[in-house]
Design an enzyme around this catalytic site. Structure first.
Site, PDB file in Angstrom:
ATOM      1  N   CYS A 110       6.129  -1.008  -8.234  1.00  0.00           N
ATOM      2  CA  CYS A 110       5.053  -0.061  -7.925  1.00  0.00           C
ATOM      3  C   CYS A 110       5.018   1.130  -8.881  1.00  0.00           C
ATOM      4  O   CYS A 110       4.029   1.855  -8.929  1.00  0.00           O
ATOM      5  CB  CYS A 110       5.196   0.431  -6.486  1.00  0.00           C
ATOM      6  SG  CYS A 110       5.230  -0.919  -5.310  1.00  0.00           S
ATOM      7  N   HIS A 243       1.577   7.022  -5.396  1.00  0.00           N
ATOM      8  CA  HIS A 243       1.619   5.614  -5.022  1.00  0.00           C
ATOM      9  C   HIS A 243       1.203   5.504  -3.558  1.00  0.00           C
ATOM     10  O   HIS A 243       1.595   6.326  -2.728  1.00  0.00           O
ATOM     11  CB  HIS A 243       3.040   5.070  -5.227  1.00  0.00           C
ATOM     12  CG  HIS A 243       3.190   3.667  -4.768  1.00  0.00           C
ATOM     13  ND1 HIS A 243       2.275   2.687  -5.100  1.00  0.00           N
ATOM     14  CD2 HIS A 243       4.126   3.062  -3.978  1.00  0.00           C
ATOM     15  CE1 HIS A 243       2.646   1.555  -4.544  1.00  0.00           C
ATOM     16  NE2 HIS A 243       3.757   1.757  -3.853  1.00  0.00           N
ATOM     17  N   ASN A 273      -1.242  -1.174   0.107  1.00  0.00           N
ATOM     18  CA  ASN A 273      -0.331  -1.028  -1.034  1.00  0.00           C
ATOM     19  C   ASN A 273      -0.555  -2.199  -1.995  1.00  0.00           C
ATOM     20  O   ASN A 273      -0.242  -3.341  -1.660  1.00  0.00           O
ATOM     21  CB  ASN A 273       1.115  -1.005  -0.514  1.00  0.00           C
ATOM     22  CG  ASN A 273       2.133  -0.829  -1.625  1.00  0.00           C
ATOM     23  OD1 ASN A 273       1.809  -0.908  -2.810  1.00  0.00           O
ATOM     24  ND2 ASN A 273       3.379  -0.593  -1.234  1.00  0.00           N
TER      25      ASN A 273
HETATM   26  N1  COA Z   1       3.259  -4.233  14.219  1.00  0.00           N
HETATM   27  C1  COA Z   1       3.799  -3.867  15.388  1.00  0.00           C
HETATM   28  N2  COA Z   1       5.092  -3.513  15.513  1.00  0.00           N
HETATM   29  C2  COA Z   1       5.843  -3.545  14.404  1.00  0.00           C
HETATM   30  C3  COA Z   1       5.341  -3.911  13.156  1.00  0.00           C
HETATM   31  C4  COA Z   1       3.993  -4.278  13.101  1.00  0.00           C
HETATM   32  N3  COA Z   1       3.391  -4.642  11.941  1.00  0.00           N
HETATM   33  N4  COA Z   1       6.332  -3.837  12.238  1.00  0.00           N
HETATM   34  C5  COA Z   1       7.428  -3.412  12.890  1.00  0.00           C
HETATM   35  N5  COA Z   1       7.138  -3.220  14.208  1.00  0.00           N
HETATM   36  C6  COA Z   1       8.004  -2.769  15.266  1.00  0.00           C
HETATM   37  C7  COA Z   1       9.461  -2.967  14.970  1.00  0.00           C
HETATM   38  O1  COA Z   1       9.870  -4.274  15.289  1.00  0.00           O
HETATM   39  C8  COA Z   1      10.090  -1.913  15.840  1.00  0.00           C
HETATM   40  O2  COA Z   1      10.154  -2.418  17.153  1.00  0.00           O
HETATM   41  P1  COA Z   1      11.427  -2.086  18.105  1.00  0.00           P
HETATM   42  O3  COA Z   1      11.446  -0.596  18.243  1.00  0.00           O
HETATM   43  O4  COA Z   1      11.106  -2.831  19.347  1.00  0.00           O
HETATM   44  O5  COA Z   1      12.601  -2.607  17.347  1.00  0.00           O
HETATM   45  C9  COA Z   1       9.064  -0.766  15.849  1.00  0.00           C
HETATM   46  O6  COA Z   1       7.833  -1.370  15.408  1.00  0.00           O
HETATM   47  C10 COA Z   1       9.399   0.367  14.925  1.00  0.00           C
HETATM   48  O7  COA Z   1       9.776  -0.171  13.677  1.00  0.00           O
HETATM   49  P2  COA Z   1      10.222   0.751  12.507  1.00  0.00           P
HETATM   50  O8  COA Z   1      10.672  -0.096  11.354  1.00  0.00           O
HETATM   51  O9  COA Z   1      11.170   1.796  13.006  1.00  0.00           O
HETATM   52  O10 COA Z   1       8.863   1.468  12.115  1.00  0.00           O
HETATM   53  P3  COA Z   1       8.644   2.640  11.094  1.00  0.00           P
HETATM   54  O11 COA Z   1       8.029   3.789  11.778  1.00  0.00           O
HETATM   55  O12 COA Z   1       9.851   2.911  10.231  1.00  0.00           O
HETATM   56  O13 COA Z   1       7.535   2.018  10.131  1.00  0.00           O
HETATM   57  C11 COA Z   1       7.309   0.987   7.971  1.00  0.00           C
HETATM   58  C12 COA Z   1       7.837   0.855   9.378  1.00  0.00           C
HETATM   59  C13 COA Z   1       7.610  -0.266   7.196  1.00  0.00           C
HETATM   60  C14 COA Z   1       5.806   1.207   8.031  1.00  0.00           C
HETATM   61  C15 COA Z   1       7.990   2.228   7.298  1.00  0.00           C
HETATM   62  O14 COA Z   1       9.387   2.160   7.451  1.00  0.00           O
HETATM   63  C16 COA Z   1       7.671   2.339   5.837  1.00  0.00           C
HETATM   64  O15 COA Z   1       6.542   2.586   5.440  1.00  0.00           O
HETATM   65  N6  COA Z   1       8.694   2.188   4.965  1.00  0.00           N
HETATM   66  C17 COA Z   1       8.487   2.238   3.545  1.00  0.00           C
HETATM   67  C18 COA Z   1       7.855   0.948   3.094  1.00  0.00           C
HETATM   68  C19 COA Z   1       7.328   0.998   1.712  1.00  0.00           C
HETATM   69  O16 COA Z   1       6.940   2.032   1.237  1.00  0.00           O
HETATM   70  N7  COA Z   1       7.320  -0.156   1.056  1.00  0.00           N
HETATM   71  C20 COA Z   1       6.776  -0.329  -0.218  1.00  0.00           C
HETATM   72  C21 COA Z   1       7.562   0.295  -1.279  1.00  0.00           C
HETATM   73  S1  COA Z   1       6.719   0.269  -2.772  1.00  0.00           S
END
Ligand code: COA
Length: 319
Positions: A110, A243, A273
């Site tokens: 990215c 980004h 993204n």
């Molecule tokens: N829909 C519904 N629920 C979902 C889900 C989805 N698409 N994806 C995950 N969940 C659930 C999880 O299973 C978890 O459930 P639980 O509490 O029962 O275990 C809950 O939602 C919370 O998950 P969590 O991972 O803590 O969510 P978060 O607030 O950290 O958000 C991301 C997840 C991926 C959106 C976030 O961590 C993020 O943006 N990270 C950076 C990713 C990124 O930038 N990637 C690209 C890099 S270039």
């Protein structure tokens, strides 16, 4: 001598997939995706190919700059996965647009668009080029696991291009890498060797929490360094093109940096993204909305697989 941006363009497939449509494929909801990421739709290639979209972006940027493909001295494509292992995506585009110059890809995931700027800057500094086409494009719909709700809701296809010409409008640039194939990675596909010990699925794997922390930290550090190296302060910044991985990441970084949120150009709601494609899409959207005026100071900042990051300060050179 560095460069100035002379033209922009973008290539995004027509089909915009909504969160509700995704909810019919994996256990997720529009509410969860919007609240946690800010993404409402992502564009996915159905009829178009990655090359079609790169060529569209390239042609728009050439037209905007008022030059033809024959005027180009170099093509760099930032992508983590072109259509072929070889030839490079840049070579494929070179043929399609009728250019005659050298062409190669840069893979910094990215952060690739900023890495490509830095590479281009070197060619300008050595007086090797007068006009360079930089494309940032990724087609992640063919790389993500469409059954994994923790990743497939985040990504889309698309990208953009810029034409660079000789100038002095790149005011600073800073790239970093911190090798880590554990928290964010996508293995190659099938291993054809008869000696292969394992076959790995060529999908994107990610530890969301770790990437989130790295993202906010590297955006803040990168922007501070690039702005300082340019001899400017946060008050001098007119626009930030970050980004587009998660709206919450952008807001967290914005609050720490003290640059008002309205100065951030955000296209994540529409496109999600698109990896190396995010920043050139946002740049082209804002340019075609007429946001920039000559002399505006724009900060680009990115993070991604590698783990890599990149930030730079560019003065807008077009009317
Ligand atoms: N829909 C519904 N629920 C979902 C889900 C989805 N698409 N994806 C995950 N969940 C659930 C999880 O299973 C978890 O459930 P639980 O509490 O029962 O275990 C809950 O939602 C919370 O998950 P969590 O991972 O803590 O969510 P978060 O607030 O950290 O958000 C991301 C997840 C991926 C959106 C976030 O961590 C993020 O943006 N990270 C950076 C990713 C990124 O930038 N990637 C690209 C890099 S270039």
């Amino acid at each position: 001598m560095s460069f100035s941006i002379l033209g922009t363009g973008r290539g995004v497939p027509a089909y915009a997939m909504t969160n509700d449509e995704l909810s019919t494929m994996v256990d997720t909801s529009d509410e969860w995706i919007v609240q946690r990421t800010g993404i409402k739709t992502r564009h996915i290639c159905k009829e178009e190919t990655m090359t079609d979209m790169c060529v569209k972006a390239a042609k728009e940027a050439l037209e905007d700059a008022g030059i033809t493909a024959e005027d180009l001295d170099l093509i760099i494509c930032a992508t983590l996965r072109g259509e072929y292992i070889t030839p490079s995506q840049a070579c494929v585009v070179q043929r399609e647009i009728g250019a005659k110059c050298p062409a190669f890809d840069v893979n910094a995931a990215c952060s690739g668009f900023v890495y490509a700027f830095d590479v281009a800057d070197g060619f300008f500094a050595r007086n090797r080029v007068e006009k360079v086409l930089v494309i940032g494009y990724d087609n992640l719909s063919n790389t993500m696991d469409w059954t994994d709700r923790s990743t497939c809701v985040l990504f889309g296809d698309g990208g953009g291009a810029v034409v660079l010409g000789k100038g002095d409008d790149l005011l600073s640039i800073h790239i970093t890498a911190k090798g880590n194939p554990d928290v964010l990675y996508a293995p190659r596909g099938e291993n054809l060797s008869p000696f292969a010990k394992e076959q790995r699925k060529p999908a994107i794997f990610m530890n969301g929490h770790e990437v989130y922390k790295f993202a906010v930290t590297s955006l803040v550090k990168g922007v501070r360094k690039a702005v300082k190296d340019a001899g400017l302060t946060m008050d001098d910044i007119d626009y930030v093109i970050p980004h587009q991985a998660n709206m919450r990441i952008i807001e967290a970084a914005a609050d720490k940096l003290g640059i008002p949120r309205e100065k951030y150009i955000c296209t994540i709601g529409e496109y999600g993204n698109t990896s190396a494609g995010c920043m050139p899409i946002a740049l082209d959207v804002a340019r075609r909305e007429g946001k920039f005026k000559k002399g505006d100071i724009i900060v680009f900042c990115a993070f991604g697989g590698g783990l890599t990051s990149g930030s730079c300060v560019v003065r807008w050179a077009m009317d």
